[in-house]
Design an enzyme around this catalytic site. Structure first.
Site, PDB file in Angstrom:
ATOM      1  N   GLY A  12       0.778  -1.232   0.000  1.00  0.00           N
ATOM      2  CA  GLY A  12       0.000   0.000   0.000  1.00  0.00           C
ATOM      3  C   GLY A  12       0.809   1.281   0.000  1.00  0.00           C
ATOM      4  N   ASN A  14       1.527   3.022  -2.613  1.00  0.00           N
ATOM      5  CA  ASN A  14       0.817   3.950  -3.508  1.00  0.00           C
ATOM      6  C   ASN A  14      -0.419   4.528  -2.820  1.00  0.00           C
ATOM      7  OD1 ASN A  14       2.005   4.208  -6.359  1.00  0.00           O
ATOM      8  ND2 ASN A  14       2.219   2.023  -5.908  1.00  0.00           N
ATOM      9  N   ARG A  66     -15.892 -17.784  -9.186  1.00  0.00           N
ATOM     10  CA  ARG A  66     -15.422 -16.427  -9.521  1.00  0.00           C
ATOM     11  C   ARG A  66     -16.622 -15.525  -9.831  1.00  0.00           C
ATOM     12  NH1 ARG A  66     -10.800 -13.010  -9.374  1.00  0.00           N
ATOM     13  NH2 ARG A  66      -9.734 -14.938  -8.911  1.00  0.00           N
ATOM     14  N   ASN A 108      -5.307   2.733 -13.214  1.00  0.00           N
ATOM     15  CA  ASN A 108      -4.347   1.770 -12.683  1.00  0.00           C
ATOM     16  C   ASN A 108      -2.946   2.367 -12.765  1.00  0.00           C
ATOM     17  OD1 ASN A 108      -3.379  -0.894 -11.845  1.00  0.00           O
ATOM     18  ND2 ASN A 108      -2.662  -1.141 -13.959  1.00  0.00           N
ATOM     19  N   HIS A 110       0.897   1.249 -13.361  1.00  0.00           N
ATOM     20  CA  HIS A 110       1.715   0.111 -13.805  1.00  0.00           C
ATOM     21  C   HIS A 110       3.190   0.526 -13.766  1.00  0.00           C
ATOM     22  CE1 HIS A 110       2.723  -3.617 -15.775  1.00  0.00           C
ATOM     23  NE2 HIS A 110       3.527  -2.923 -16.565  1.00  0.00           N
ATOM     24  N   ASP A 151      -3.480  -3.832 -19.214  1.00  0.00           N
ATOM     25  CA  ASP A 151      -2.606  -2.663 -19.414  1.00  0.00           C
ATOM     26  C   ASP A 151      -2.769  -2.028 -20.797  1.00  0.00           C
ATOM     27  OD1 ASP A 151      -1.548  -3.239 -16.853  1.00  0.00           O
ATOM     28  OD2 ASP A 151       0.001  -4.526 -17.700  1.00  0.00           O
ATOM     29  N   GLN A 179      10.432   7.694  -7.608  1.00  0.00           N
ATOM     30  CA  GLN A 179      10.586   8.783  -8.585  1.00  0.00           C
ATOM     31  C   GLN A 179       9.401   8.907  -9.537  1.00  0.00           C
ATOM     32  OE1 GLN A 179      14.382   8.613 -10.574  1.00  0.00           O
ATOM     33  NE2 GLN A 179      15.526   8.569  -8.656  1.00  0.00           N
ATOM     34  N   GLU A 181       5.981   6.350  -9.557  1.00  0.00           N
ATOM     35  CA  GLU A 181       4.627   5.940  -9.146  1.00  0.00           C
ATOM     36  C   GLU A 181       4.006   6.867  -8.110  1.00  0.00           C
ATOM     37  OE1 GLU A 181       4.084   1.743  -8.274  1.00  0.00           O
ATOM     38  OE2 GLU A 181       5.926   1.281  -9.309  1.00  0.00           O
TER      39      GLU A 181
HETATM   40  C1  GRF Z   1       3.544  -1.159  -7.442  1.00  0.00           C
HETATM   41  O1  GRF Z   1       4.765  -1.365  -8.053  1.00  0.00           O
HETATM   42  C2  GRF Z   1       2.468  -0.969  -8.469  1.00  0.00           C
HETATM   43  O2  GRF Z   1       2.912  -0.378  -9.639  1.00  0.00           O
HETATM   44  C3  GRF Z   1       2.048  -2.330  -8.672  1.00  0.00           C
HETATM   45  O3  GRF Z   1       2.283  -3.118  -7.556  1.00  0.00           O
HETATM   46  C4  GRF Z   1       3.082  -2.391  -6.673  1.00  0.00           C
HETATM   47  C5  GRF Z   1       2.218  -2.055  -5.486  1.00  0.00           C
HETATM   48  O4  GRF Z   1       2.909  -1.519  -4.428  1.00  0.00           O
HETATM   49  N1  GRF Z   1       1.475  -2.773  -9.818  1.00  0.00           N
HETATM   50  P1  GRF Z   1       2.138  -0.910  -3.190  1.00  0.00           P
HETATM   51  O5  GRF Z   1       1.162  -1.944  -2.645  1.00  0.00           O
HETATM   52  O6  GRF Z   1       1.432   0.351  -3.608  1.00  0.00           O
HETATM   53  O7  GRF Z   1       3.229  -0.620  -2.184  1.00  0.00           O
END
Ligand code: GRF
Length: 208
Positions: A12, A14, A66, A108, A110, A151, A179, A181
């Site tokens: 988490g 992000n 599912r 999303n 990526h 994606d 740098q 995300e």
């Molecule tokens: C990140 O690298 C994101 O791009 C992805 O999975 C990772 C998640 O990290 N696809 P976090 O849970 O936000 O620390």
């Protein structure tokens, strides 16, 4: 006020970048209405609770099929009435009905410069392992809208990061997060909250 729901599976960081950006006023006119994890042990759930954001876990493993999971998952998502759904390291395939219902309302992050190192099988460390194996000198991250492909949706923001001699997948992953995300995901939300992103002819247009 843009109501956002954040979907997570892991650490988490992000999510934390979004929480911090809202608190520090880098994201404005936005409310995080909830966090959903598919993984009961995701540290992201703790981060949400610490920030006072409603958090819940819905795991596919708790359902017989599912289809049953997809139905309950969509019900849970709908219950927040989100304007925007943010996939922040969410590792579950989004139900097609949800993509259709929230067209251009799901984003999303990526960890590569799409269309490099993306698609089925490219997630987590695998992305960075592949980049190092190929010997590319520039990597990065992409925020994109989610469509039916993996994606493949309209690209909103991208940011490049340099590979350094001696990088391991772990070191490179960390640099891409720090740098790229953690910067472009909050930035994309701020832009969307202010109506500065739209999709035309299958491509996202950003009006800054
Ligand atoms: C990140 O690298 C994101 O791009 C992805 O999975 C990772 C998640 O990290 N696809 P976090 O849970 O936000 O620390």
């Amino acid at each position: 006020m843009l109501k956002i729901l954040v979907l997570v599976s892991g650490g988490g960081t992000n999510l934390q970048a979004i929480l911090d950006s809202v608190r520090e006023g880098e994201i404005t006119d936005t409310q995080i209405v909830g966090v959903i994890s598919n993984n009961p042990n995701a540290y992201a759930l703790e981060r949400a609770k610490t920030a006072g954001v409603a958090a819940q876990c819905i795991s596919p493993k708790s359902f017989g099929t599912r289809a049953e999971f997809n139905e309950k998952f969509l019900e849970a998502v709908d219950s927040y009435q989100p304007d925007l759904i943010v996939l922040a390291g969410f590792l579950v395939v989004i139900p097609p009905a949800m993509i259709a219902k929230y067209r251009n309302q799901i984003i999303n992050i990526h960890p590569s410069l799409i269309p490099s190192f993306c698609g089925t099988g490219f997630y987590g460390l695998k992305v960075h392992e592949a980049a190092l194996a190929r010997g590319v000198k520039v990597v990065g991250a992409t925020v994109h809208f989610v469509d039916e492909g993996t994606d493949t949706g309209p690209i909103i923001l991208q940011k490049a990061v340099e590979v350094q001699y001696g990088d391991t997948p772990e070191v490179l992953q960390r640099r891409v997060m720090e740098q790229a995300e953690w910067k472009i995901l909050p930035r994309a939300i701020e832009l969307i909250a202010h109506g500065k992103v739209y999709v035309a002819d299958g491509k996202a247009v950003v009006v800054e």
